[in-house]
Scaffold this motif. Structure first.
Motif, PDB file in Angstrom:
ATOM      1  N   VAL A 219       1.061   3.854  16.029  1.00 24.66           N
ATOM      2  CA  VAL A 219       2.144   4.701  15.504  1.00 24.66           C
ATOM      3  C   VAL A 219       1.785   5.049  14.070  1.00 24.66           C
ATOM      4  O   VAL A 219       1.399   4.174  13.282  1.00 24.66           O
ATOM      5  CB  VAL A 219       3.503   3.955  15.557  1.00 24.66           C
ATOM      6  CG1 VAL A 219       4.613   4.857  15.037  1.00 24.66           C
ATOM      7  CG2 VAL A 219       3.815   3.477  16.964  1.00 24.66           C
ATOM      8  N   ARG A 220       1.920   6.350  13.731  1.00 23.93           N
ATOM      9  CA  ARG A 220       1.577   6.811  12.377  1.00 23.93           C
ATOM     10  C   ARG A 220       2.840   7.187  11.606  1.00 23.93           C
ATOM     11  O   ARG A 220       3.863   7.487  12.206  1.00 23.93           O
ATOM     12  CB  ARG A 220       0.645   8.026  12.458  1.00 23.93           C
ATOM     13  CG  ARG A 220      -0.723   7.667  12.986  1.00 23.93           C
ATOM     14  CD  ARG A 220      -1.636   8.886  13.099  1.00 23.93           C
ATOM     15  NE  ARG A 220      -2.998   8.446  13.362  1.00 23.93           N
ATOM     16  CZ  ARG A 220      -3.430   8.059  14.568  1.00 23.93           C
ATOM     17  NH1 ARG A 220      -2.596   8.051  15.603  1.00 23.93           N
ATOM     18  NH2 ARG A 220      -4.675   7.660  14.740  1.00 23.93           N
ATOM     19  N   LYS A 221       2.712   7.163  10.299  1.00 19.78           N
ATOM     20  CA  LYS A 221       3.846   7.545   9.441  1.00 19.78           C
ATOM     21  C   LYS A 221       4.205   8.993   9.722  1.00 19.78           C
ATOM     22  O   LYS A 221       3.333   9.858   9.789  1.00 19.78           O
ATOM     23  CB  LYS A 221       3.460   7.352   7.969  1.00 19.78           C
ATOM     24  CG  LYS A 221       4.622   7.556   6.994  1.00 19.78           C
ATOM     25  CD  LYS A 221       4.238   7.124   5.595  1.00 19.78           C
ATOM     26  CE  LYS A 221       5.220   7.625   4.541  1.00 19.78           C
ATOM     27  NZ  LYS A 221       6.541   7.055   4.634  1.00 19.78           N
ATOM     28  N   GLY A 222       5.518   9.228   9.910  1.00 17.05           N
ATOM     29  CA  GLY A 222       5.992  10.580  10.204  1.00 17.05           C
ATOM     30  C   GLY A 222       6.098  10.872  11.693  1.00 17.05           C
ATOM     31  O   GLY A 222       6.606  11.919  12.083  1.00 17.05           O
TER      32      GLY A 222
ATOM     33  N   ASN B 199       0.847  -1.201   0.000  1.00 18.70           N
ATOM     34  CA  ASN B 199       0.000   0.000   0.000  1.00 18.70           C
ATOM     35  C   ASN B 199       0.881   1.249   0.000  1.00 18.70           C
ATOM     36  O   ASN B 199       1.908   1.284   0.662  1.00 18.70           O
ATOM     37  CB  ASN B 199      -0.885   0.036   1.255  1.00 18.70           C
ATOM     38  CG  ASN B 199      -1.915  -1.082   1.223  1.00 18.70           C
ATOM     39  OD1 ASN B 199      -1.969  -1.835   0.276  1.00 18.70           O
ATOM     40  ND2 ASN B 199      -2.707  -1.170   2.273  1.00 18.70           N
ATOM     41  N   LYS B 200       0.446   2.274  -0.743  1.00 21.04           N
ATOM     42  CA  LYS B 200       1.196   3.531  -0.713  1.00 21.04           C
ATOM     43  C   LYS B 200       0.783   4.276   0.549  1.00 21.04           C
ATOM     44  O   LYS B 200      -0.390   4.531   0.780  1.00 21.04           O
ATOM     45  CB  LYS B 200       0.872   4.358  -1.955  1.00 21.04           C
ATOM     46  CG  LYS B 200       1.860   5.475  -2.165  1.00 21.04           C
ATOM     47  CD  LYS B 200       1.858   5.971  -3.603  1.00 21.04           C
ATOM     48  CE  LYS B 200       3.048   6.882  -3.842  1.00 21.04           C
ATOM     49  NZ  LYS B 200       2.841   8.261  -3.732  1.00 21.04           N
ATOM     50  N   LEU B 201       1.757   4.569   1.403  1.00 19.69           N
ATOM     51  CA  LEU B 201       1.457   5.189   2.696  1.00 19.69           C
ATOM     52  C   LEU B 201       1.691   6.694   2.636  1.00 19.69           C
ATOM     53  O   LEU B 201       2.683   7.157   2.069  1.00 19.69           O
ATOM     54  CB  LEU B 201       2.346   4.569   3.790  1.00 19.69           C
ATOM     55  CG  LEU B 201       2.135   3.061   4.038  1.00 19.69           C
ATOM     56  CD1 LEU B 201       3.271   2.497   4.847  1.00 19.69           C
ATOM     57  CD2 LEU B 201       0.816   2.821   4.762  1.00 19.69           C
ATOM     58  N   GLU B 202       0.767   7.443   3.234  1.00 16.83           N
ATOM     59  CA  GLU B 202       0.896   8.910   3.324  1.00 16.83           C
ATOM     60  C   GLU B 202       1.199   9.286   4.763  1.00 16.83           C
ATOM     61  O   GLU B 202       0.959   8.508   5.687  1.00 16.83           O
ATOM     62  CB  GLU B 202      -0.415   9.576   2.873  1.00 16.83           C
ATOM     63  CG  GLU B 202      -0.852   9.230   1.456  1.00 16.83           C
ATOM     64  CD  GLU B 202       0.118   9.729   0.390  1.00 16.83           C
ATOM     65  OE1 GLU B 202       0.852  10.717   0.678  1.00 16.83           O
ATOM     66  OE2 GLU B 202       0.176   9.122  -0.698  1.00 16.83           O
ATOM     67  N   ILE B 203       1.721  10.504   4.936  1.00 18.02           N
ATOM     68  CA  ILE B 203       1.988  10.999   6.298  1.00 18.02           C
ATOM     69  C   ILE B 203       0.680  10.960   7.094  1.00 18.02           C
ATOM     70  O   ILE B 203      -0.375  11.407   6.619  1.00 18.02           O
ATOM     71  CB  ILE B 203       2.544  12.451   6.261  1.00 18.02           C
ATOM     72  CG1 ILE B 203       3.866  12.505   5.478  1.00 18.02           C
ATOM     73  CG2 ILE B 203       2.718  13.017   7.669  1.00 18.02           C
ATOM     74  CD1 ILE B 203       5.057  11.908   6.173  1.00 18.02           C
ATOM     75  N   GLY B 204       0.754  10.399   8.296  1.00 19.23           N
ATOM     76  CA  GLY B 204      -0.427  10.318   9.151  1.00 19.23           C
ATOM     77  C   GLY B 204      -1.133   8.975   9.094  1.00 19.23           C
ATOM     78  O   GLY B 204      -1.988   8.675   9.942  1.00 19.23           O
TER      79      GLY B 204
ATOM     80  N   SER C 207       1.982  -2.037   8.769  1.00 19.29           N
ATOM     81  CA  SER C 207       1.853  -1.689   7.343  1.00 19.29           C
ATOM     82  C   SER C 207       3.211  -1.234   6.821  1.00 19.29           C
ATOM     83  O   SER C 207       3.905  -0.447   7.470  1.00 19.29           O
ATOM     84  CB  SER C 207       0.846  -0.554   7.161  1.00 19.29           C
ATOM     85  OG  SER C 207      -0.410  -0.967   7.665  1.00 19.29           O
ATOM     86  N   GLY C 208       3.578  -1.742   5.643  1.00 22.62           N
ATOM     87  CA  GLY C 208       4.846  -1.332   5.039  1.00 22.62           C
ATOM     88  C   GLY C 208       6.010  -2.170   5.543  1.00 22.62           C
ATOM     89  O   GLY C 208       5.846  -3.115   6.301  1.00 22.62           O
ATOM     90  N   CYS C 209       7.226  -1.773   5.092  1.00 24.53           N
ATOM     91  CA  CYS C 209       8.422  -2.545   5.471  1.00 24.53           C
ATOM     92  C   CYS C 209       9.083  -1.913   6.696  1.00 24.53           C
ATOM     93  O   CYS C 209       8.726  -0.817   7.118  1.00 24.53           O
ATOM     94  CB  CYS C 209       9.392  -2.629   4.302  1.00 24.53           C
ATOM     95  SG  CYS C 209       9.823  -1.012   3.666  1.00 24.53           S
ATOM     96  N   MET C 210      10.074  -2.632   7.246  1.00 22.08           N
ATOM     97  CA  MET C 210      10.612  -2.254   8.545  1.00 22.08           C
ATOM     98  C   MET C 210      12.134  -2.349   8.533  1.00 22.08           C
ATOM     99  O   MET C 210      12.705  -3.191   7.856  1.00 22.08           O
ATOM    100  CB  MET C 210      10.032  -3.248   9.561  1.00 22.08           C
ATOM    101  CG  MET C 210      10.343  -2.960  10.989  1.00 22.08           C
ATOM    102  SD  MET C 210       9.689  -4.294  12.032  1.00 22.08           S
ATOM    103  CE  MET C 210       7.949  -4.023  11.912  1.00 22.08           C
ATOM    104  N   SER C 211      12.782  -1.456   9.289  1.00 26.94           N
ATOM    105  CA  SER C 211      14.220  -1.621   9.532  1.00 26.94           C
ATOM    106  C   SER C 211      14.459  -1.470  11.035  1.00 26.94           C
ATOM    107  O   SER C 211      13.619  -0.924  11.747  1.00 26.94           O
ATOM    108  CB  SER C 211      15.040  -0.608   8.734  1.00 26.94           C
ATOM    109  OG  SER C 211      14.774   0.707   9.191  1.00 26.94           O
TER     110      SER C 211
ATOM    111  N   VAL D  36       1.743   1.078  12.614  1.00 22.38           N
ATOM    112  CA  VAL D  36       1.807   0.035  13.654  1.00 22.38           C
ATOM    113  C   VAL D  36       0.590   0.204  14.554  1.00 22.38           C
ATOM    114  O   VAL D  36       0.353   1.302  15.076  1.00 22.38           O
ATOM    115  CB  VAL D  36       3.099   0.137  14.505  1.00 22.38           C
ATOM    116  CG1 VAL D  36       3.076  -0.897  15.629  1.00 22.38           C
ATOM    117  CG2 VAL D  36       4.332  -0.057  13.650  1.00 22.38           C
ATOM    118  N   THR D  37      -0.166  -0.874  14.707  1.00 22.41           N
ATOM    119  CA  THR D  37      -1.325  -0.825  15.602  1.00 22.41           C
ATOM    120  C   THR D  37      -1.305  -2.058  16.496  1.00 22.41           C
ATOM    121  O   THR D  37      -1.264  -3.183  15.983  1.00 22.41           O
ATOM    122  CB  THR D  37      -2.646  -0.816  14.801  1.00 22.41           C
ATOM    123  OG1 THR D  37      -2.545   0.184  13.794  1.00 22.41           O
ATOM    124  CG2 THR D  37      -3.836  -0.537  15.699  1.00 22.41           C
TER     125      THR D  37
END
Length: 1499
Positions: free
Chosen positions: A641-644, A607-612, A678-682, A616-617
């Motif tokens: 936790v939200r993007k950004g 999924n393309k993630l946008e700020i906000g 959601s998305g990848c992780m480092s 992580v839930t």
């Protein structure tokens, strides 16, 4: 017409034996059966082969190849024309041929040959096997037919014979060209996928090349003239690559529950064919005694006919028997070695498949499944997988052995009648005894594996702890801050004691028992054939009317000798099967161990993630580390936790901060609630993990190199200056676990890796704890903070620092596994009841990470000016990063990186140093050292016992010969008792001598050498300087302590015993033949010369191949232990597939080295056995010639040939055994290399120090200079300072200033270049290292714990009472934690202390220092991993009455920890810049200390 085709037109009929001529076949049988069968089989096979080839792709061929094809086609066309002409001639002239169908079939077959040749030449890469088999067989049939025709009606058949001869000659010429194959120039060959690699010659080898292993000859020639390297070895065929083998095993494991069934399903096809080959070879081997009996009967008949003046048998019969013996011998050789090759290849596949499966399993093990230590898992790979490989080698003897025994008794029944079955009864009686011994051995082996695991685990801990301190760098900079325990605490003796207790009290005691049982077992199986022979002859002489003459005794002896091998091997294979069963059980348990919970979290990708957006839930999460735990580690966790967003996680030591991160990564067991990611992780862990590769590889972490972004990351993570100091910049190898880097550098490399991955979620576990305060600020500003490179990502940061908290979007506070509070900084800070408010209020001037000022209005951190390691770097970094806007613009333009495609197999890194390997012959000194270690006297007595065993055996057989001659002259079995008594006594003596020899080698020599070599190596490794551990990967050292020690323990004794025994057998055979038949000795010198030449030619190649094989295994173990240490990182980055592919590359590299090392043995054996067969043929032929010309005694020929038949096998086994000794003695060579490692300075020097030294603790540096290696610049220059008794000294300076080097000098980890250090007036260079290090205490930055109990971790030497330990634990704030365990001080600590949090491990190290009560204490940033409250408590202890009388040196990355010191020492580039009280230095605003304090907000 059909009936006339199948009619026999010769009066002798279908035969097969001619009634008219002696010892010949009938023409009808030769033409109608022999020749016709060959032609029909060829036609039946060739037609479908042509059909299959017609659908294959056409390959390009060079001019040379095309010309060769044209010549072949011309020759075959001419042969076909000759055949057709012959057929027409026979029909037209009505020649009296025996069977006309053979002429029709010949013409048809020869019409097919050009078509098959054409298709094969253009569409395959090797010669046509059908044509290669057809022409020699057909030509041989024509020779037999031609002989018969010549003896019958020569004149009538001249044209037919001439045309058939033309067919044979033309066909054999075409056959010669076919042998060359279709490829002659590079133009004919396909392009190689990897440049510079050697193609596997099996892809183009023809049938004869495969049978004789001539495809190895190119490598052998090279090996004889130069040392072979890895680049000379051929690549694997695609189906033998480990990726393919691993897939096959995984597929089979899904279908079948049992591991053994799965292994057979995956790799058993070739093995089943090997079993068929073995059964065929067994039949041929038992044909030889029958042929011998035929030959002896023929000689007796010939002699009798001659003496009576009657017609003698045909001389041709005698020569035919010799030819048949030769043909059977050659066929046996080819089949035997094809069987061996298939067995070894299957073993190789089994090992590769298992190693791949073990590695894949290790990557998905849960915390419960990882209950076994990494040393145990390495043992599964090195020992258990190898045991199953060894089983494949000889395992089929479990089938072949009983079959050979059956064949032997059938043959013996034919010779001796029912009396042979007395032997069968003895065999049946011995089976239960063998079963009992086998079960007993199994129990011993199981226990021995546990002992070996225990020792390997201890060794693994020991090396891990030494290596953590071995962070020496190759440059002018400080040693790593991650000091370790073993050498700094002078605990070497305690660890040696623990390891030797397991080794000597458990492992070697068990080895002695195994040795005794194995010796008795092998003696039993040597004695049984002798007992069988004795009893069979005794009963035969008593019950049979027919006298036991030479033609009955010697074939029987031959059969008893053949019986020796399956019986002797049967006991070995039984123990191999037992070991394999133990290993299968262990491997099955491991492969069935608990895996990570697959649904621990729900991952949404793509999924393309946008700020906000939520990334992580966690809702209502309850998490456990162990499924059996009574209470959850984390409960009722709710987190979004939200993007950004930048989220901070705070809490005390052991509260569950790292566990929360592990729950997000998916490493914990979730019992309630849900986790969505959601998305990848480092991820950057608290203990930074590095792979043994270059710094660039560690940062890229299998991603494609993008220079612009990479440079941005290097600058943001403040690595530019560090890289400038390294010899190869970012291409410097960091060594295993990153040991050539300091703790701070490792932390920043791990951070850079997490940044470079450009993941949506970045998880950082207290990454700033290990770096200096100014570096921490720079990293926060440019990476983590609101304006950093990661500003658009979701960042979850565990921290013990309060300085940067204002810039966090959300703060989570954890206590005892529960999120006590979470919210924004302002919300929590303004709530007087919140934990954060209390924390800031209580620790406004205290920090454990970063810096420590309370916040006064300003919301941003101070400027980056002057923060980097070297002042001049500021402009460089500011220029690079420019403005915040520019950074954000760049950041959005960088897309996620791609993963690198697979690298070539042969480019596997060996680590910072290549493993030591010798070249050329193993030096004679290595053998002498081994014999010296084993006991010279014991070895001499062993050799004498073996010689006596063979002498008594020969004497026994000679008694039988005399008995046979006596019976022949007497015509009955009278006086049997006298001969049998003598024979029985000799046989008994032979068995007893064999038993004595076995016990001497197994129990005395082997165990003595095992003990001496292992103990010497252990002491040498423990006394090695730290530079050795820096350059040597743990996997390499562990390989010596597991694989090489196993070879010394259990393999060398066996191969030496085999070699000496085979040497004695060979000598006795030559002695017997030479004594009985002196003419035969003419063949011995050339035979000896040839064998010696072949042996030297073979050994030069085989030796290097074995060494390459041994060295290529180490990277597998090193990579494996590295991967186990970084499981969390690998899983977080979701790079399991990349690491599996890398492991497969290492396994393939090992296979590339292994395959030629086994094929070279086959190459040798085929050649030696062919020459041996020729010798037997010559001996038999000479006997026939002697018989026809002057007459010869059947008893003499029988005695000679019964031994001659064993010559080939014995000489072959001699070369094999000798090479096996040399290949395995390489393990001794490697161990001796380690025993001779240059040691540190002496551990103890008598009368060097007073009794209670040091009594005061004053330290004086006198013009002290030091460097890490002789070739490097000085790391410390002219240090002259005096530290008084009870003084508290703070040591500070920027990264690379020499802080840690100064402390290492105090422990003499590095020795002075000039000057000296005195403690209480005693020059420490004159003091033994053990005395020095045991009188100074240290609390390291990186806490080192080992597997054992809490008591053993605090007091390994066992010097202190429990009461003292409890007191120390109480002072270190750990008493309540330890009391929570029911076992108290005996509570277990897992490998590396993984059962405790980082803070608890740090406190335990503190308790060690409190317990020691030294007068000098060194603290190396000792509170970096603890929370603020614990830090405050520790600072109170340090400044309290407990340490009032102690001289204390504190290295500080954080200036606040040394503000209350008596004096502060400021270093820069290895020189003293300032040394005064903090107050005086702070009043001088020009001082370096003032600038450091100002950066930390303390001035």
């Amino acid at each position: 017409m059909a009936s006339s085709l199948a009619r026999c037109a010769n009066p002798e009929g279908w035969g097969p034996v001619s009634p008219v001529r002696t010892f010949d076949l009938t023409p009808c049988f030769e033409e109608g059966i022999v020749l016709s069968t060959v032609l029909v089989l060829f036609l039946v096979a060739a037609a479908p082969r042509c059909w299959v080839l017609s659908s294959d792709a056409v390959r390009t061929r060079s001019r040379k190849s095309v010309w060769v094809l044209r010549i072949k086609l011309i020759l075959l066309s001419l042969a076909c024309a000759a055949s057709c002409t012959n057929f027409i001639l026979v029909l037209a002239t009505r020649r009296p041929v025996a069977v006309i169908q053979s002429y029709v079939l010949e013409a048809l077959a020869l019409l097919v040959t050009p078509i098959l040749t054409l298709l094969s030449h253009y569409r395959t890469r090797s010669s046509s096997n059908l044509l290669l088999l057809f022409w020699p067989l057909y030509a041989f049939g024509l020779v037999a037919w031609g002989r018969t025709v010549l003896s019958l009606a020569y004149n009538a058949f001249v044209p037919v014979l001439a045309l058939r001869c033309a067919v044979a000659v033309l066909g054999l010429l075409a056959f010669g060209l076919e042998c060359l194959g279709p490829e002659f120039t590079p133009e004919d060959r396909p392009a190689s996928p990897e440049k510079g690699q050697v193609e596997n010659p099996l892809l183009t080898a023809n049938l004869f090349s495969i049978w004789t292993f001539s495809w190895m000859s190119g490598l052998m020639k090279k090996g004889a003239s130069t040392f072979i390297t890895e680049d000379d070895l051929p690549s694997l065929v695609p189906e033998d690559e480990s990726a393919s083998l691993g897939r096959r095993l995984q597929k089979a494991l899904k279908k079948h529950k049992s591991l053994s069934v799965s292994l057979f399903a995956a790799y058993g096809g070739s093995y089943a064919f090997a079993a068929l080959l073995k059964i065929t070879q067994d039949c041929l081997s038992f044909l030889q005694p029958q042929l011998l009996r035929w030959l002896l009967a023929y000689i007796s008949e010939y002699q009798t006919a001659r003496s009576h003046g009657t017609a003698t048998p045909s001389p041709f019969e005698g020569f035919a028997i010799a030819v048949i013996m030769f043909a059977a011998s050659v066929a046996q050789t080819i089949i035997l070695h094809q069987y061996f090759q298939r067995c070894f290849e299957t073993g190789m596949r089994v090992r590769a498949g298992l190693v791949t499966a073990i590695y894949q399993k290790a990557l998905v093990l849960s915390n419960d499944g990882r209950g076994r230590a990494s040393g145990d898992i390495v043992n599964l790979m090195s020992v258990d997988a190898t045991r199953l490989q060894d089983l494949c080698t000889y395992g089929l003897i479990a089938i072949s052995g009983p079959f050979q025994i059956t064949l032997a008794f059938v043959s013996l029944y034919n010779i001796l009648g029912w009396s042979a079955f007395v032997g069968v009864a003895i065999m049946i009686v011995s089976i239960p005894l063998n079963t009992y011994i086998a079960r007993f051995l199994k129990r011993l082996q199981e226990q021995q594996m546990k002992n070996r695991d225990k020792r390997t685990r201890l060794m693994s801990e020991l090396l891990a702890n030494i290596r953590r301190q071995a962070s020496l760098t190759m440059l002018r900079r400080s040693l790593s801050n991650t000091f370790s325990s073993i050498k700094l605490y002078a605990w070497e003796n305690a660890f040696i004691r623990w390891i030797l207790a397991v080794r000597n009290e458990q492992e070697l005691k068990m080895l002695r028992k195994i040795g005794i049982v194995t010796s008795l077992n092998s003696s039993l199986w040597t004695g049984i054939p002798l007992l069988v022979a004795f009893s069979s002859f005794a009963v035969a002489s008593a019950t049979s009317e027919t006298p036991l003459t030479s033609d009955r005794i010697f074939p029987s002896i031959s059969l008893f000798m053949l019986l020796n091998f399956p019986l002797a091997m049967f006991s070995q294979v039984t123990s191999n099967i037992i070991e394999a069963m133990v290993s299968v059980k262990r491997l099955s348990e491991f492969l069935a161990a608990d895996e990570l919970q697959p649904d621990a979290r729900q991952t949404i990708k793509g999924n393309k993630l946008e700020i906000g957006d939520e990334v992580v839930t966690i809702r209502g999460g309850e998490f456990f580390w162990n499924k059996d735990a009574a209470t959850p580690t984390l409960e009722d966790v709710n987190l979004t936790v939200r993007k950004g967003e930048l989220v901070g996680v705070l809490g005390r030591v052991g509260a569950g901060k790292t566990s929360l991160l592990s729950a997000i990564i998916g490493e914990m067991l979730r019992t309630e609630g849900e986790v969505k990611v959601s998305g990848c992780m480092s991820y950057a862990p608290q203990n930074p993990w590095c792979v043994g590769a270059t710094i660039r590889d560690n940062i890229l972490f299998s991603h494609v190199y993008e220079e612009e972004f990479y440079n941005l990351v290097i600058d943001a993570c403040a690595l530019r200056q560090d890289l400038a100091l390294l010899p190869d910049g970012d291409l410097t190898e960091v060594g295993e676990k990153g040991i050539t880097l300091s703790g701070g550098q490792r932390a920043r490399v791990a951070l850079a890796r997490a940044v470079y991955a450009r993941a949506d979620i970045v998880i950082l576990d207290d990454v700033l704890a290990a770096v200096d305060s100014h570096v921490a600020r720079h990293v926060f500003d440019h990476v983590i903070g609101p304006q950093g490179l990661l500003a658009t990502k979701a960042r979850i940061v565990v921290t013990n620092s309060i300085h940067f908290l204002k810039q966090f979007d959300e703060i989570v506070y954890i206590r005892r596994g529960i999120i006590l509070e979470n919210g924004s900084y302002n919300e929590l800070e303004n709530d007087p009841e919140s934990e954060l408010h209390k924390l800031i209020k209580g620790h406004g001037t205290l920090s454990a990470s970063g810096v420590s000022t309370p916040f006064i209005g300003d919301t941003t951190t101070p400027s980056s000016a002057g923060e980097t390691m070297v002042e001049s770097s500021r402009d460089l970094i500011e220029d690079k990063l420019q403005s915040v806007d520019d950074k954000l613009k760049r950041r959005t333009s960088f897309r996620k990186p791609d993963l690198v495609d697979n690298l070539p197999t042969r480019s596997v890194s060996d680590g910072p140093t290549k493993e030591h390997t010798e070249q050329g012959r193993v030096k004679i000194d290595v053998y002498l050292q081994y014999i010296k270690a084993a006991s010279k006297t014991g070895f001499m007595v062993f050799v004498l016992s073996t010689i006596l065993q063979q002498l008594t055996s020969v004497a026994g057989n000679n008694t039988l010969r005399a008995w046979g001659e006596h019976n022949l002259s007497a015509g009955s079995n009278h006086d049997a008792f006298k001969y049998l008594l003598v024979y029985g006594l000799f046989s008994l003596s032979s068995t007893l001598c064999g038993m004595l020899a076995a016990i001497l080698i197994w129990v005395l020599c082997s165990i003595r050498s095992s003990r001496l070599l292992h103990d010497s190596m252990l002491h040498a490794v423990m006394r090695a300087p730290l530079s050795f551990f820096e350059l040597t990967p743990t996997g390499r050292i562990l390989n010596l302590f597991s694989r090489d020690t196993y070879v010394v323990d259990q393999i060398i004794a066996r191969v030496m015993q085999n070699t000496i025994r085979t040497l004695c057998v060979t000598a006795m055979i030559l002695f017997v033949i030479g004594y009985s038949f002196p003419l035969f000795l003419v063949a011995v010198p050339p035979l000896t010369w040839f064998y010696m030449r072949v042996m030297i030619y073979y050994l030069s190649t085989s030796r290097e191949l074995k060494r390459l094989d041994a060295v290529s295994r180490s990277p597998i173990f090193a990579w494996f232990s590295e991967s186990l240490n970084g499981l969390s990182t690998i899983r977080a980055f979701d790079q399991q597939h990349v690491f599996i592919a890398n492991n497969e590359r290492r396994v393939d590299r090992s296979q590339i080295c292994y395959l030629p090392s086994i094929s070279v043995n086959r190459w040798l054996a085929v050649r030696l056995e062919f020459v041996g067969a020729t010798i037997i043929f010559l001996a038999a032929t000479l006997a026939i010639v002697a018989l026809i010309t002057s007459g010869v005694d059947a008893g003499l020929v029988g005695f000679v040939l019964s031994y001659a038949l064993n010559t080939t096998g014995s000489l072959n086994w001699l070369v094999r055994s000798a090479s096996e000794v040399e290949q395995n003695i390489v393990s001794v060579e490697r161990i001796l290399h380690y025993i001779q490692l240059p040691p540190e300075a002496p551990a103890e020097i008598a009368d060097a120090v007073p009794q209670e030294w040091p009594s005061q603790g004053s330290i004086e540096f006198k013009e002290y200079c030091a460097r890490y290696r002789p070739e490097l610049d000085l790391a410390l220059r002219d240090i002259t300072i005096k530290i008084n008794h009870r003084e508290k000294i703070g040591i500070c300076g920027r990264t690379g200033s020499g802080k840690s080097t100064l402390l290492l000098s105090l422990f003499r980890i590095i020795e002075p270049a000039s000057g000296t250090i005195c403690i209480d007036g005693v020059d420490i260079t004159k003091v033994g290292l053990h005395d020095l290090r045991s009188s100074i205490s240290i609390v390291p930055q990186s806490p080192d714990l080992f597997e054992g109990t809490i008591r053993e971790n605090i007091d390994p030497t066992g010097e202190h009472q429990d009461a003292d330990i409890w007191t120390a634990l109480g002072q270190a704030h750990l008493r309540s934690f330890v009391e929570s365990f029911s076992e108290g001080l005996d509570a277990p600590v897992k490998e590396g202390g993984s059962s405790m949090s980082a803070g608890q491990r740090q406190l335990l190290c503190f308790a060690r220092a409190l317990l020691r009560k030294s007068k000098v204490l060194v603290l190396d940033e000792a509170t970096s991993a603890v929370d603020l409250d614990t830090d405050k408590a520790i600072q109170d202890i340090i400044r309290g009455p407990l340490f009032a009388d102690v001289t204390m040196l504190t290295i500080a990355h954080r200036i606040n920890t040394i503000m209350e010191s008596d004096r502060v020492l400021v270093l820069n580039a290895g020189e003293v810049v300032e040394f005064d009280t903090p107050q005086n230095l702070l009043t001088n605003k020009q001082s370096s200390f003032y600038s450091l304090a100002a950066e930390a907000g303390l001035a």
